[in-house]
Design a protein around this motif. Structure first.
Motif, PDB file in Angstrom:
ATOM      1  N   GLY A 120      42.536  39.753  34.472  1.00 25.62           N
ATOM      2  CA  GLY A 120      41.179  40.082  34.075  1.00 25.62           C
ATOM      3  C   GLY A 120      40.183  39.005  34.471  1.00 25.62           C
ATOM      4  O   GLY A 120      40.420  37.819  34.270  1.00 25.62           O
ATOM      5  N   GLY A 121      39.056  39.434  35.035  1.00 22.17           N
ATOM      6  CA  GLY A 121      38.009  38.500  35.393  1.00 22.17           C
ATOM      7  C   GLY A 121      38.116  37.933  36.783  1.00 22.17           C
ATOM      8  O   GLY A 121      37.296  37.097  37.184  1.00 22.17           O
ATOM      9  N   VAL A 122      39.122  38.373  37.576  1.00 24.33           N
ATOM     10  CA  VAL A 122      39.317  37.798  38.907  1.00 24.33           C
ATOM     11  C   VAL A 122      38.401  38.417  39.958  1.00 24.33           C
ATOM     12  O   VAL A 122      38.300  37.902  41.064  1.00 24.33           O
ATOM     13  CB  VAL A 122      40.794  37.931  39.328  1.00 24.33           C
ATOM     14  CG1 VAL A 122      41.090  39.336  39.842  1.00 24.33           C
ATOM     15  CG2 VAL A 122      41.201  36.884  40.338  1.00 24.33           C
ATOM     16  N   GLY A 123      37.713  39.510  39.593  1.00 25.31           N
ATOM     17  CA  GLY A 123      36.745  40.091  40.517  1.00 25.31           C
ATOM     18  C   GLY A 123      37.217  41.310  41.276  1.00 25.31           C
ATOM     19  O   GLY A 123      36.711  41.600  42.367  1.00 25.31           O
ATOM     20  N   LYS A 124      38.156  42.063  40.714  1.00 27.02           N
ATOM     21  CA  LYS A 124      38.699  43.244  41.412  1.00 27.02           C
ATOM     22  C   LYS A 124      37.646  44.326  41.583  1.00 27.02           C
ATOM     23  O   LYS A 124      37.528  44.934  42.652  1.00 27.02           O
ATOM     24  CB  LYS A 124      39.895  43.798  40.610  1.00 27.02           C
ATOM     25  CG  LYS A 124      41.015  42.817  40.381  1.00 27.02           C
ATOM     26  CD  LYS A 124      42.137  43.428  39.569  1.00 27.02           C
ATOM     27  CE  LYS A 124      41.706  43.807  38.168  1.00 27.02           C
ATOM     28  NZ  LYS A 124      41.325  42.631  37.333  1.00 27.02           N
ATOM     29  N   THR A 125      36.882  44.599  40.524  1.00 32.07           N
ATOM     30  CA  THR A 125      35.897  45.681  40.581  1.00 32.07           C
ATOM     31  C   THR A 125      34.825  45.392  41.622  1.00 32.07           C
ATOM     32  O   THR A 125      34.488  46.255  42.458  1.00 32.07           O
ATOM     33  CB  THR A 125      35.255  45.875  39.199  1.00 32.07           C
ATOM     34  OG1 THR A 125      36.272  46.265  38.266  1.00 32.07           O
ATOM     35  CG2 THR A 125      34.184  46.955  39.242  1.00 32.07           C
ATOM     36  N   THR A 126      34.295  44.174  41.609  1.00 33.86           N
ATOM     37  CA  THR A 126      33.263  43.819  42.586  1.00 33.86           C
ATOM     38  C   THR A 126      33.819  43.889  43.998  1.00 33.86           C
ATOM     39  O   THR A 126      33.132  44.325  44.936  1.00 33.86           O
ATOM     40  CB  THR A 126      32.720  42.413  42.295  1.00 33.86           C
ATOM     41  OG1 THR A 126      32.255  42.359  40.940  1.00 33.86           O
ATOM     42  CG2 THR A 126      31.573  42.071  43.229  1.00 33.86           C
ATOM     43  N   GLU A 166      25.554  37.060  44.223  1.00 35.53           N
ATOM     44  CA  GLU A 166      26.464  35.916  44.251  1.00 35.53           C
ATOM     45  C   GLU A 166      27.853  36.269  44.771  1.00 35.53           C
ATOM     46  O   GLU A 166      28.742  35.407  44.796  1.00 35.53           O
ATOM     47  CB  GLU A 166      26.578  35.286  42.859  1.00 35.53           C
ATOM     48  CG  GLU A 166      27.165  36.186  41.788  1.00 35.53           C
ATOM     49  CD  GLU A 166      26.104  36.928  40.996  1.00 35.53           C
ATOM     50  OE1 GLU A 166      26.390  37.308  39.852  1.00 35.53           O
ATOM     51  OE2 GLU A 166      24.988  37.138  41.536  1.00 35.53           O
ATOM     52  N   PHE A 167      28.066  37.524  45.179  1.00 36.10           N
ATOM     53  CA  PHE A 167      29.375  37.881  45.735  1.00 36.10           C
ATOM     54  C   PHE A 167      29.631  37.062  46.994  1.00 36.10           C
ATOM     55  O   PHE A 167      28.790  36.976  47.889  1.00 36.10           O
ATOM     56  CB  PHE A 167      29.423  39.371  46.074  1.00 36.10           C
ATOM     57  CG  PHE A 167      30.723  39.788  46.718  1.00 36.10           C
ATOM     58  CD1 PHE A 167      31.860  39.968  45.955  1.00 36.10           C
ATOM     59  CD2 PHE A 167      30.809  39.965  48.089  1.00 36.10           C
ATOM     60  CE1 PHE A 167      33.061  40.336  46.541  1.00 36.10           C
ATOM     61  CE2 PHE A 167      32.004  40.339  48.690  1.00 36.10           C
ATOM     62  CZ  PHE A 167      33.137  40.522  47.909  1.00 36.10           C
ATOM     63  N   VAL A 183      44.837  40.417  43.963  1.00 35.84           N
ATOM     64  CA  VAL A 183      43.571  39.698  44.124  1.00 35.84           C
ATOM     65  C   VAL A 183      43.689  38.381  43.360  1.00 35.84           C
ATOM     66  O   VAL A 183      43.896  38.376  42.141  1.00 35.84           O
ATOM     67  CB  VAL A 183      42.385  40.526  43.595  1.00 35.84           C
ATOM     68  CG1 VAL A 183      41.075  39.767  43.788  1.00 35.84           C
ATOM     69  CG2 VAL A 183      42.336  41.871  44.293  1.00 35.84           C
ATOM     70  N   ASN A 184      43.585  37.290  44.063  1.00 40.84           N
ATOM     71  CA  ASN A 184      43.715  35.968  43.460  1.00 40.84           C
ATOM     72  C   ASN A 184      42.349  35.356  43.206  1.00 40.84           C
ATOM     73  O   ASN A 184      41.319  35.871  43.642  1.00 40.84           O
ATOM     74  CB  ASN A 184      44.547  35.061  44.366  1.00 40.84           C
ATOM     75  CG  ASN A 184      45.986  35.548  44.490  1.00 40.84           C
ATOM     76  OD1 ASN A 184      46.660  35.773  43.502  1.00 40.84           O
ATOM     77  ND2 ASN A 184      46.446  35.740  45.722  1.00 40.84           N
ATOM     78  N   ARG A 185      42.348  34.227  42.501  1.00 38.06           N
ATOM     79  CA  ARG A 185      41.085  33.544  42.227  1.00 38.06           C
ATOM     80  C   ARG A 185      40.486  33.021  43.525  1.00 38.06           C
ATOM     81  O   ARG A 185      41.161  32.898  44.539  1.00 38.06           O
ATOM     82  CB  ARG A 185      41.310  32.410  41.228  1.00 38.06           C
ATOM     83  CG  ARG A 185      42.444  31.483  41.586  1.00 38.06           C
ATOM     84  CD  ARG A 185      42.761  30.572  40.413  1.00 38.06           C
ATOM     85  NE  ARG A 185      43.900  29.707  40.688  1.00 38.06           N
ATOM     86  CZ  ARG A 185      45.153  30.035  40.473  1.00 38.06           C
ATOM     87  NH1 ARG A 185      45.433  31.231  39.975  1.00 38.06           N
ATOM     88  NH2 ARG A 185      46.134  29.185  40.719  1.00 38.06           N
ATOM     89  N   LEU A 186      39.219  32.675  43.483  1.00 38.92           N
ATOM     90  CA  LEU A 186      38.494  32.241  44.669  1.00 38.92           C
ATOM     91  C   LEU A 186      38.963  30.869  45.140  1.00 38.92           C
ATOM     92  O   LEU A 186      39.500  30.073  44.365  1.00 38.92           O
ATOM     93  CB  LEU A 186      36.992  32.167  44.362  1.00 38.92           C
ATOM     94  CG  LEU A 186      36.276  33.489  44.070  1.00 38.92           C
ATOM     95  CD1 LEU A 186      34.869  33.206  43.557  1.00 38.92           C
ATOM     96  CD2 LEU A 186      36.212  34.361  45.316  1.00 38.92           C
TER      97      LEU A 186
END
Length: 727
Positions: free
Chosen positions: A109-115, A76-77, A232-235
């Motif tokens: 947290g949860g914004v998707g930095k690691t992915t 889903e990335f 990194v911002n939200r989608l």
């Protein structure tokens, strides 16, 4: 894939015995150190002859390495094209200018930095830029974060160093790490180090690889001084919908809820703040209940209270993620974070935050900067000195504030006082700014240097002020009056209707009869602007009755004046004439020259409607003279514009053009763009009637459209532009 191209050791088996080794000679041979010809100044000769020294170098058999550490990307990335391009530009071995190939990704947290870091690592490897990847989780927001020496140990093990051969924590371990990476470089290898979930520079600094290699760091803090920084911002909403759809189909390829109801899907992703973690949690909950429509989930998430309860699937929780970030803050930072939830609007200026915190400005700015570095608030990039908080973080901050207030009477009183200070700040500044709309010669507040500065403050704080007007009856009353002239100036008529209604409701709740009459008048005036004439008549007649009951002659004059304007719009000219004439008499009796001038001007408009242009000319000219006495050039401009219309009706076109030009110059100088647009339109009409060159007429209509556009009056601007298309 990660170890492709790495050189293998040839010797296997047990550790070899001690060997003599020296540069330029074979290992195992003795080195005779010959000092003949050397200079030894100020030294004492103990003996002479030759000396033999033996150096031992331990060589160890190799152990397996772990250089293919990147997990596969979730299917889903999606999105992140700009972020990926930035990271790859940093990691590119042929990047212009050279410099460290270190990208530092930060975001809440949860914004998707690691992915995102994994995606960048895969993309870089596909380009052949790295022969392997080292991955270390620094657990920066766990109760016990990993220390740098622990991370170095993990990396050295991944590089093939046996545990019993690891140096003690400290400089020796760092030196061995760099030596291992340099050795890889000599073998033609280039490694990417991914340091995930860091919370401090000290965790990462010892892990920085030598320049040949690359590194990606992820953190909820902006870690400066390590490399190229990227927030990194939200989608974007469309990418968020794609993520939700892919996550649902991963669980069930036949799940078509997104396709079946795209509107509800959009509501879901917006309620999730387009935050990848929130979307993944929501997808998991939807997968557990295949029959739940997206509209039902959107309704549940749309509730202001308990929204975070709906973003937990038992294993992952957005609230827990926020808890980790909050626990990393100092008590002062935590307190300001909670206090910021008391601001009713979408963002807050530094001076207002100072009022909330009840701290000196320098101290408050430092705390705000730290909260922004932690990505719990954001700097408003469009306006320096303003700060904003995402809706989900605002909900969390509000929860924390309520929990803090529940600790006892003193915390509750402290937060109530902070809220009152903020409401008073907004109200007092709005009332001060409103004085700059008073007629010339009036006393104005020194908080703002002029009307332009007052307008700029109103523009910046408009949403906060309207939100504050909803908080208490007194705030609704005070701001309902203080915002009126500004909102009318900016032609924000729907906002004006809201605050006028709030003021009226507040007067009733507070049993404030005197202000209630004025509130009815203001509401009626707004309804007239919105062309809701029957409601406007009812409101203004109610105001007139209340003013008569209280014996307020000036209030009666204002009500009669507004009543005349409504009757005029309804083309009930005789009644409108009587209303304005009554208003004129009352303003004269109360000594209000400005009000009397306005009544004369309105009388002139009615007389125009009756086609009595000579009488209309006299009325407008009287109004202009009275405005001149008060020094009100802005209102004089209105009379000049009206005189231009009268001259056109009398067939005196040259005078009409001249009057229109006077009006335009005065209105533009006052930056009243709405009335400037109207004046240009009147001038264009006069030019047309005078048989002027069509190009000149089109130019006037274009100027009218441009002025209306500056005022935000798109409907009027479109109407003016339509004239330029006419033959």
């Amino acid at each position: 894939m990660g170890s492709k191209g790495s050189a293998k050791r040839k010797n296997k088996g047990k550790k070899s015995g001690p060997q003599k080794h020296s540069q330029g000679q074979a290992a195992g041979t003795a080195v005779r150190n010959d000092y003949r010809g050397a200079q030894f100044e100020r030294s004492q000769v103990v003996t002479n002859g030759s000396m033999t020294a033996t150096t031992y170098v331990q060589q160890y058999a190799p152990v397996p390495t772990a250089l293919d550490a990147l997990p596969a990307l979730p299917q889903e990335f999606t999105g992140r094209a700009d972020d990926l391009a930035f990271i790859l530009k940093v990691l590119d071995p042929d990047r212009p200018g050279g410099g460290p190939a270190v990208a530092v990704l930060s975001g809440w947290g949860g914004v998707g930095k690691t992915t995102l870091a994994y995606a960048a690592g895969h993309a870089a490897q596909q380009r052949g830029w790295f022969t392997g990847v080292l991955l270390v989780d620094l657990r920066g927001y766990d109760p016990h974060p990993a220390q740098a020496e622990d991370a170095l140990e993990a990396l050295l093990r991944a590089l093939g160093v046996r545990p019993k051969h690891l140096p003690a924590p400290g400089a020796g371990r760092e030196a061995l790490y760099r030596s291992q990476l340099n050795m890889r470089r000599e073998k033609g290898e280039r490694l990417l180090v991914v340091a995930d979930n860091a919370s401090a520079v000290a965790q990462v600094q010892p892990l920085l690889p030598p320049g040949h290699h690359g590194m990606i760091v992820t953190s909820r803090h902006g870690l400066a001084g390590l490399g190229r920084m990227r927030t990194v911002n939200r989608l974007q909403p469309e990418d968020a919908i794609a993520l939700l759809q892919a996550a649902l189909k991963k669980n069930d390829p036949d799940d078509v809820r997104v396709e079946a109801d795209p509107g509800a899907a959009e509501r879901v992703v917006l309620a999730c703040g387009c935050l990848p973690l929130a979307l993944q949690i929501t997808a998991a909950l939807l997968a557990q209940d295949p029959g739940e429509p997206l509209s039902e989930r959107a309704d549940a998430l749309g509730q202001a209270e308990g929204v975070l309860d709906g973003l937990s699937d038992g294993e992952r929780s957005l609230r827990a993620m926020f808890d980790q970030s909050l626990e990393r803050l100092s008590p002062q930072e935590q307190d300001l974070f909670r206090l910021l939830s008391l601001n009713p609007g979408p963002d807050i200026a530094t001076p207002a935050a100072v009022v909330l915190a009840n701290q000196p400005q320098a101290a408050t700015e430092r705390l705000l900067g730290r909260l922004a570095a932690s990505h719990l608030i954001e700097r408003n990039l469009a306006a320096r000195g303003r700060w904003q908080m995402h809706d989900l973080l605002r909900a969390y901050a509000n929860e924390q504030a309520e929990a803090f207030k529940a600790r006892g009477r003193d915390p509750r009183r402290r937060y109530d006082q902070a809220r009152t200070r903020l409401i008073n700040y907004y109200t007092e500044h709005a009332e001060a700014a409103d004085t700059h709309f008073d007629p010339p010669g009036s006393v104005v507040s020194s908080r703002f240097s002029d009307r332009e500065q007052a307008l700029a403050w109103f523009d910046a704080e408009r949403e906060n002020l309207i939100a504050t007007a909803h908080t208490t009856p007194h705030a609704g009353l005070n701001l309902g009056f203080a915002l009126g002239r500004y909102l009318a100036w900016r032609r924000r008529l729907q906002d004006l209707l809201v605050v006028r209604s709030l003021a009226l409701d507040a007067c009733r709740r507070l049993n404030d009869t005197r202000n209630e009459a004025n509130a009815w008048t203001n509401l009626g005036s707004t309804l007239r602007e919105l062309r809701r004439f029957d409601e406007a008549l009812q409101a203004i007649e109610t105001a007139r009755t209340l003013h008569e009951q209280t014996g307020d002659a000036h209030g009666r004059a204002t009500a009669w004046s507004n009543l005349g304007l409504v009757l005029q719009e309804l083309r009930r000219f005789d009644e409108a004439h009587d209303a304005h004439d009554t208003a004129r008499t009352l303003f004269h009796q109360t000594g209000d020259t400005h009000g009397e001038a306005a009544a004369w001007n309105n009388l002139g408009l009615v007389l125009q409607g009756l086609r009595r242009f000579k009488d209309a000319h006299d009325a407008h000219d009287t109004a202009r003279t009275l405005y001149q006495q008060t020094g009100d050039t802005h209102s004089q401009a209105d009379t000049w514009n009206n005189l231009g219309t009268v001259y056109r009706g009398l067939g005196r076109f040259d005078e009409g053009v001249e009057a229109g030009q006077y009006a335009i110059a005065m209105l533009a100088a006052a930056q009243d763009w709405f009335r400037t647009g109207a004046a240009w339109g009147e001038l264009a009409t006069t030019l047309t009637a005078a048989g002027a060159d069509p190009g000149q007429v089109r130019g006037a209509w274009n100027e009218s459209a441009a002025a209306y556009a500056r005022a935000g009056a798109e409907h009027e601007a479109a109407a003016s532009r339509a004239h330029t298309d006419s033959p």
